[in-house]
Design an enzyme around this catalytic site. Structure first.
Site, mmCIF file in Angstrom:
data_model
loop_
_atom_site.group_PDB
_atom_site.id
_atom_site.type_symbol
_atom_site.label_atom_id
_atom_site.label_comp_id
_atom_site.label_asym_id
_atom_site.label_seq_id
_atom_site.Cartn_x
_atom_site.Cartn_y
_atom_site.Cartn_z
ATOM 1 C CD GLU A 104 -3.621 -1.219 2.176
ATOM 2 O OE1 GLU A 104 -2.751 -0.914 3.127
ATOM 3 O OE2 GLU A 104 -3.732 -1.499 2.124
ATOM 4 N NE ARG A 126 1.056 -5.661 9.422
ATOM 5 C CZ ARG A 126 -0.194 -5.466 8.697
ATOM 6 N NH1 ARG A 126 0.759 -4.708 7.780
ATOM 7 N NH2 ARG A 126 -1.046 -5.023 8.612
ATOM 8 C CG ASP A 151 -7.629 -5.781 4.846
ATOM 9 O OD1 ASP A 151 -7.014 -5.363 5.911
ATOM 10 O OD2 ASP A 151 -7.767 -3.831 4.001
ATOM 11 C CD GLU A 199 -1.325 -7.598 10.407
ATOM 12 O OE1 GLU A 199 -0.594 -8.228 10.111
ATOM 13 O OE2 GLU A 199 -2.502 -6.874 10.790
ATOM 14 C CD GLU A 253 -9.488 -1.568 7.996
ATOM 15 O OE1 GLU A 253 -9.343 -1.905 8.836
ATOM 16 O OE2 GLU A 253 -10.067 -1.516 7.394
HETATM 17 C C1 GCU Z 1 -6.123 -2.243 5.837
HETATM 18 C C2 GCU Z 1 -6.444 -0.979 6.608
HETATM 19 C C3 GCU Z 1 -5.247 -0.301 6.103
HETATM 20 C C4 GCU Z 1 -4.196 -0.650 6.847
HETATM 21 C C5 GCU Z 1 -3.515 -1.924 6.810
HETATM 22 C C6 GCU Z 1 -2.646 -2.879 7.151
HETATM 23 O O1 GCU Z 1 -6.052 -1.715 4.285
HETATM 24 O O2 GCU Z 1 -7.568 -0.901 5.766
HETATM 25 O O3 GCU Z 1 -5.499 0.923 7.368
HETATM 26 O O4 GCU Z 1 -2.540 0.117 6.875
HETATM 27 O O5 GCU Z 1 -4.972 -2.542 6.125
HETATM 28 O O6 GCU Z 1 -3.010 -4.051 7.141
HETATM 29 O O7 GCU Z 1 -1.484 -1.882 6.760
#
Ligand code: GCU
Length: 608
Positions: free
Chosen positions: A235, A268, A314, A336, A342
């Protein structure tokens, strides 16, 4: 205050420095008059033994943290009205029982639903020491022992590894030390580049030297730091891919820096293409983690732990176990979980997680993972978890991390009994309601394993096509005839990442368990399920049932007499949940009705 140890009225004094001193204090203040002898046997570590003696006293034996856990065991058993009449021996399944906070240095919490950070304000570590000690007590009494304090998305200026931050980090570590809680910090893979190094290439000698030197300084300040947590190439975060390196190169480089100090790298595996074109039908996001990591099995240093989200997407309400957790036999793994709600109701809707975790463990062979982590649901709200009843997830996560075989009804009952003094009938009502809350939430939200029908970004409330034409790889492809993605061998091939028994269980829509049906298969609305209902009818029925169950839950909840301020917060959040459940039910049913044109067999109201 709704803490499960609120019956321990005495604040923890600031001058206790070791777990054994703390154990003595807690026993003395919680169970005055009870004679206990504490015998340290360092080799026992976190493990303990409790021997009831003939004169009514107890002998506690354990490592120093083991004695603290023994003390909390004795205290909480007593508070629950349980007597220890026979010797008890206990040791945790996992050495690292971790909470990952997603706290930013400015005090915001990413996906936080309980207020602001307990640790950070205005770009610095800045906290209320009494609250930190209460938190330490909560964590230790649940058996948790590692706390990563900053967000995996490291936002500057969270440069915890810099000189002017280290004294603050050391002071916080001192506060947690008597509780047996070790700190961990999230690091940014490109950090050397902020300090004059030209690259972050893990094979570059200058980069390796920078991390080694940094580790030396950090461990001089916090000698028992658990290690570093890393989100890389995920991300938008920096990582080894920029330099044509793989994740073993990246993780092992950090592991080398931490090895002299006994630290671990928790790396991770949440890596996928978050800029997918929705027109691209070849890429299937759940396949991504396996594609990035499986071929590296055995390539990681022994102080690297790969942290794998429990499912391949997720933290949706229902996902299969990640294939990595079954397949990487030569690598240390941590599973995890996410306590922060969320996708599961933002700590407004009731959602007790232990039933989900127990289902995951049914699929998980005993020795595949060696650590466990959960994203925190904590914040600086007076009750720490926003919704008073959300604390059940933190507490029962601790019990599960200690012993995955824990009985879930017993665990939830224990939390209820420690937290509230309810009469037996009310307690039973609360336990039942908490244990059923996840299934109810599942029924009124996205159907049969499909997930992702939430409001984009915020992730509360329904929006069935909100993620359909987006970049995140989260599609359901509902049209007028069918819904879902075929992830079998004939489809995207995701199921091929699993062992044969798993493929056999889920591969055929005729025998695939209902609740995973639309995760693995694309099916017409007229598909006959095993119970004889059509798929579309099942979608309607589940949603109507979910709403009805929420209404029944609200009634039951209102019959329980909670103390204030919990009672008001619980009432106010239940009203919001009722609204949310109705929105979900009506919007999802209307969405599918408009697409399919198939009426509800029972003629209930669906809005056209
Ligand atoms: C999800 C979440 C994010 C977080 C990500 C992660 O996408 O919406 O806010 O950063 O998980 O686990 O790194």
């Amino acid at each position: 205050m709704n803490l499960w140890l609120r019956q321990l009225k005495k604040d923890i004094p600031a001058d206790l420095h070791t777990p054994v001193e703390l154990a003595r204090f807690e026993l003395g203040s919680a169970l005055p008059g009870l004679k206990t002898e504490l015998r340290v046997q360092a080799s026992m570590g976190d493990a303990y033994r409790i021997d009831p003696l003939d004169d009514g006293s107890f002998l506690l034996t354990g490592g120093s943290t083991g004695l603290l856990y023994a003390a909390y065991r004795l205290i909480t058993d007593r508070l629950c009205g349980q007597e220890i009449t026979r010797p008890v021996s206990s040791s945790p399944k996992y050495a690292l029982r971790m909470i990952n906070c997603w706290d930013n240095a400015d005090g915001e919490i990413e996906r936080g639903y309980a207020g602001r950070s307990l640790f950070f304000r205005n770009g610095r570590l800045d906290y209320d020491a009494d609250r930190i000690r209460t938190l330490g007590r909560l964590l230790a009494s649940a058996g948790l022992n590692v706390l990563c304090i900053n967000n995996v998305n490291v936002h500057y200026p969270a440069q915890l590894l810099l000189e002017d931050y280290l004294p603050d980090l050391a002071a916080l570590a001192d506060l947690f030390r008597p509780f047996g809680v070790k700190l961990m910090v999230s690091v940014d893979f490109s950090q050397p580049m902020r300090h004059g190094v030209a690259t972050a290439d893990p094979l570059d000698p200058a980069v390796r030297a920078w991390w080694q030197d940094t580790a030396k300084r950090v461990y001089a300040a916090v000698p028992d730091l658990a290690g570093f947590l890393v989100k890389a190439d995920s991300e938008g975060r920096p990582g080894p891919f920029t330099y044509g390196r793989n994740h073993a190169d990246g993780a092992n480089m950090l592991a080398e820096a931490l090895r002299p100090f006994g630290g671990v790298v928790v790396w991770r595996c949440f890596v996928y293409n978050c800029r997918q074109d929705w027109r691209d039908t070849k890429t299937d996001r759940p396949k991504a983690a396996w594609e990035h990591y499986a071929f590296l099995d055995g390539a990681f240093s022994d102080n690297v732990i790969l942290q794998v989200k429990h499912g391949p997407f997720d933290f949706q309400v229902r996902e299969p176990l990640s294939p990595l957790l079954l397949g990487m036999k030569k690598t240390k793994l941590a599973m995890e979980l996410q306590l922060a709600q969320e996708y599961t109701g933002h700590q407004i809707d009731l959602y007790t997680m232990i039933p989900m975790w127990k289902e995951l463990y049914e699929e998980l062979p005993a020795d595949n993972i060696m650590s466990i982590a959960a994203v925190s649901n904590l914040g600086d709200d007076e009750n720490y978890t926003g919704h008073p009843l959300a604390a059940v997830n933190l507490y029962t996560f601790g019990l599960l991390a200690w012993d995955p075989d824990v009985d879930m009804t017993a665990a939830v009952t224990r939390w209820c009994r420690l937290t509230y003094e309810l009469d037996p009938l009310q307690e039973q009502t609360l336990v039942e309601l908490l244990l059923s809350s996840r299934r109810t939430y599942e029924k009124y939200t996205a159907p049969l394993g499909i997930g992702w029908m939430v409001t984009p970004h915020d992730h509360y409330g329904p929006n069935p096509s909100g993620y359909e034409y987006d970049l995140w790889g989260t599609y359901h492809k509902a049209d007028r005839n069918a819904v879902g993605i075929d992830r079998t061998h004939e489809g995207t091939g995701y199921l091929d990442q699993y062992p044969q028994y798993f493929r056999d269980k889920y591969g055929d829509p005729a025998s695939c368990p209902d609740l995973f049906l639309l995760f693995y298969h694309r099916l017409p609305y007229t598909f006959r399920m095993r119970d004889g209902r059509t798929l579309i009818q099942r979608i309607y029925d589940d949603h109507f049932e979910g709403l009805e169950e929420t209404r029944a839950m609200a009634d039951k909840l209102s019959s329980i007499v909670f103390p204030e301020p919990d009672a008001s917060v619980i009432r106010e959040r239940m009203d919001k949940q009722l609204y949310n459940a109705r929105e979900w039910c009506d919007i999802i049913n209307t969405f599918f009705h408009r697409l399919s044109g198939i009426p509800d067999e029972h003629g209930r109201t669906i809005y056209d």
